[in-house]
Design a protein around this motif. Sequence first.
Motif, PDB file in Angstrom:
ATOM      1  N   HIS A 281      13.415 -13.246  12.663  1.00 41.79           N
ATOM      2  CA  HIS A 281      12.477 -14.025  13.466  1.00 41.79           C
ATOM      3  C   HIS A 281      11.326 -13.164  14.002  1.00 41.79           C
ATOM      4  N   VAL A 282      11.168 -11.975  13.413  1.00 41.94           N
ATOM      5  CA  VAL A 282      10.104 -11.062  13.844  1.00 41.94           C
ATOM      6  C   VAL A 282       9.007 -11.059  12.787  1.00 41.94           C
ATOM      7  N   SER A 283       7.818 -11.462  13.165  1.00 44.16           N
ATOM      8  CA  SER A 283       6.721 -11.512  12.209  1.00 44.16           C
ATOM      9  C   SER A 283       6.226 -10.119  11.868  1.00 44.16           C
ATOM     10  N   CYS A 284       5.622 -10.015  10.700  1.00 39.96           N
ATOM     11  CA  CYS A 284       5.184  -8.715  10.191  1.00 39.96           C
ATOM     12  C   CYS A 284       3.663  -8.679  10.074  1.00 39.96           C
ATOM     13  N   LEU A 285       3.091  -7.581  10.522  1.00 39.65           N
ATOM     14  CA  LEU A 285       1.664  -7.317  10.336  1.00 39.65           C
ATOM     15  C   LEU A 285       1.563  -6.211   9.294  1.00 39.65           C
ATOM     16  N   LEU A 286       1.110  -6.543   8.106  1.00 45.84           N
ATOM     17  CA  LEU A 286       1.031  -5.589   7.004  1.00 45.84           C
ATOM     18  C   LEU A 286      -0.333  -4.911   7.010  1.00 45.84           C
ATOM     19  N   PHE A 287      -0.348  -3.612   7.310  1.00 46.61           N
ATOM     20  CA  PHE A 287      -1.581  -2.833   7.312  1.00 46.61           C
ATOM     21  C   PHE A 287      -1.694  -2.111   5.967  1.00 46.61           C
ATOM     22  N   LEU A 288      -2.607  -2.567   5.131  1.00 43.87           N
ATOM     23  CA  LEU A 288      -2.862  -1.923   3.838  1.00 43.87           C
ATOM     24  C   LEU A 288      -3.835  -0.782   4.111  1.00 43.87           C
ATOM     25  N   ASN A 289      -3.288   0.381   4.314  1.00 43.28           N
ATOM     26  CA  ASN A 289      -4.024   1.501   4.911  1.00 43.28           C
ATOM     27  C   ASN A 289      -4.611   2.464   3.877  1.00 43.28           C
ATOM     28  N   LYS A 290      -5.506   3.314   4.369  1.00 40.37           N
ATOM     29  CA  LYS A 290      -6.169   4.374   3.602  1.00 40.37           C
ATOM     30  C   LYS A 290      -7.046   3.814   2.484  1.00 40.37           C
ATOM     31  N   ILE A 291      -7.757   2.738   2.791  1.00 43.36           N
ATOM     32  CA  ILE A 291      -8.662   2.179   1.790  1.00 43.36           C
ATOM     33  C   ILE A 291      -9.828   3.133   1.527  1.00 43.36           C
ATOM     34  N   ASP A 292     -10.125   4.007   2.497  1.00 42.89           N
ATOM     35  CA  ASP A 292     -11.175   5.009   2.300  1.00 42.89           C
ATOM     36  C   ASP A 292     -10.757   6.045   1.265  1.00 42.89           C
ATOM     37  N   ILE A 293      -9.493   6.461   1.322  1.00 43.92           N
ATOM     38  CA  ILE A 293      -8.991   7.453   0.359  1.00 43.92           C
ATOM     39  C   ILE A 293      -8.853   6.813  -1.016  1.00 43.92           C
ATOM     40  N   LEU A 294      -8.486   5.534  -1.048  1.00 42.12           N
ATOM     41  CA  LEU A 294      -8.436   4.816  -2.318  1.00 42.12           C
ATOM     42  C   LEU A 294      -9.802   4.847  -2.989  1.00 42.12           C
ATOM     43  N   ALA A 295     -10.843   4.570  -2.215  1.00 46.27           N
ATOM     44  CA  ALA A 295     -12.203   4.584  -2.764  1.00 46.27           C
ATOM     45  C   ALA A 295     -12.584   5.967  -3.262  1.00 46.27           C
ATOM     46  N   GLU A 296     -12.208   7.006  -2.501  1.00 47.00           N
ATOM     47  CA  GLU A 296     -12.526   8.385  -2.901  1.00 47.00           C
ATOM     48  C   GLU A 296     -11.813   8.747  -4.200  1.00 47.00           C
ATOM     49  N   LYS A 297     -10.553   8.368  -4.311  1.00 48.50           N
ATOM     50  CA  LYS A 297      -9.792   8.685  -5.528  1.00 48.50           C
ATOM     51  C   LYS A 297     -10.405   8.001  -6.749  1.00 48.50           C
ATOM     52  N   LEU A 298     -10.728   6.742  -6.607  1.00 49.55           N
ATOM     53  CA  LEU A 298     -11.268   6.013  -7.742  1.00 49.55           C
ATOM     54  C   LEU A 298     -12.653   6.530  -8.131  1.00 49.55           C
ATOM     55  N   SER A 299     -13.369   7.084  -7.158  1.00 49.83           N
ATOM     56  CA  SER A 299     -14.672   7.661  -7.477  1.00 49.83           C
ATOM     57  C   SER A 299     -14.530   8.934  -8.311  1.00 49.83           C
ATOM     58  N   ARG A 300     -13.323   9.552  -8.250  1.00 50.98           N
ATOM     59  CA  ARG A 300     -13.047  10.732  -9.079  1.00 50.98           C
ATOM     60  C   ARG A 300     -12.399  10.319 -10.398  1.00 50.98           C
TER      61      ARG A 300
END
Length: 431
Positions: A281-300
């Motif tokens: 009965h406990v709701s979840c807040l899903l934080f999809l984190n480090k989107i900045d690092i994702l962008a940096e990796k894909l730029s490489r």
Amino acid sequence: MRDQVMACFGGCVDDTNPFYPTAEEHKEARLRDKQLTKMLSKYHKDEMKRLKLLMLGTGESGKSTITKQMRIIHINGFDNRERMSKIVDIKRNIRDSILAVLMAMPQLDISLHDEENQKSIDLLLEEAQDADRPVSHDFLTHTERLWKDKGVQESYSRCNEYQLLDCAKYFLDKVNEIRSPDYLPSDQDILRCRVVTTCIQHIDFAVNDSGQQVQFSVYDVGGQRGERKKWIQMFDSVVANVFVADVSSFDVTLREDPEKNRLLEALEIFEQVWNNRFLRHVSCLLFLNKIDILAEKLSRNHTPLELTSKYPHVFPDYEKFEPTANERLDFINSFPGNDEVPKKRSKKTSRTDVDPGTIKAAVYIRNIFMRIVTGDLKLRQCLQDQDPDWHQFHTCQYYYTCAVDTKNITKVLEGCRSLIIRKHLERFGII
């Protein structure tokens, strides 16, 4: 004991019987009972005002960084004494980072561009033999010299092939500033500083909501495998759990298990949390984190395509995936640098600074997590999911986050605050 018994059963007063309370004792018992009732009532009211949040996720997902952001946003940040105390940890991050890059060079068959820099490597390795030794000024001087070597930079560019702290480049780029005797860490330095969480961290703060002060208690527990056994200790009275997932971890493995992909581990742990009977009965807040690092990796030119071939039952064909216009807009509005939130939802956006490949990867990974929520993806057989009503009062809301960006986290926390408060009121049967 006699007073307690009589207070409970409301016995008669009989001054001639030694086993019954006197009139005075009966009066005192009633007074104590009244005081206790008042205290319990106050405690209940205080508890209704206090919202307990639990930060969950795998190691190095960014839970502690988001907790630090809560301090900056709601508790006036860090004083100079706390900032000074972080210098030791920051220098250790520099030491661990440069050593990881250097030690990877032979494995990757990379040589120094300037052979004279081998002397600096020898000095660093000699000092590093004593792990408890404070990082010296000379160590930082030689680190700064090595970081400029093209061979060292090539090794860093392949950091997905070995274990390296996310903050490595950030601190290695500013070694000259950090080795200054006048150096005082900034908020960003403290946010970037990596210290393994080996105990339960706890902070309290108040947030104004509709003229009322709402108390929050946030508990951050370690995410490494050895620390997760402590999670269950904190499940009682939780209003919502914040599950932090590192979306940039698609191409790296766990420190504690070099054979296990980090993103797959995060998905498996999220599934366990989502289906845990104590959190039903406990709701979840899903934080999809480090989107900045994702962008940096894909730029490489890194790509998550390899996951499709390694784990086809979890990751469907990435090349065929295409996010919708609304999904693109949803991510773009969350990406750092966008301070304005459009008043009306539109499929058009004027932003051109977000790479389409980053949008596609982030939405793709989000969809996999949400497939667990909807029950379309089962990594492990969960008996609870056999009941169609299992998640009737159990919701999951996702947010794209950049833990080191205060504006982004502020906007996210404001967005999920009303959801948390509503779930808290439901817990007490108020709505």
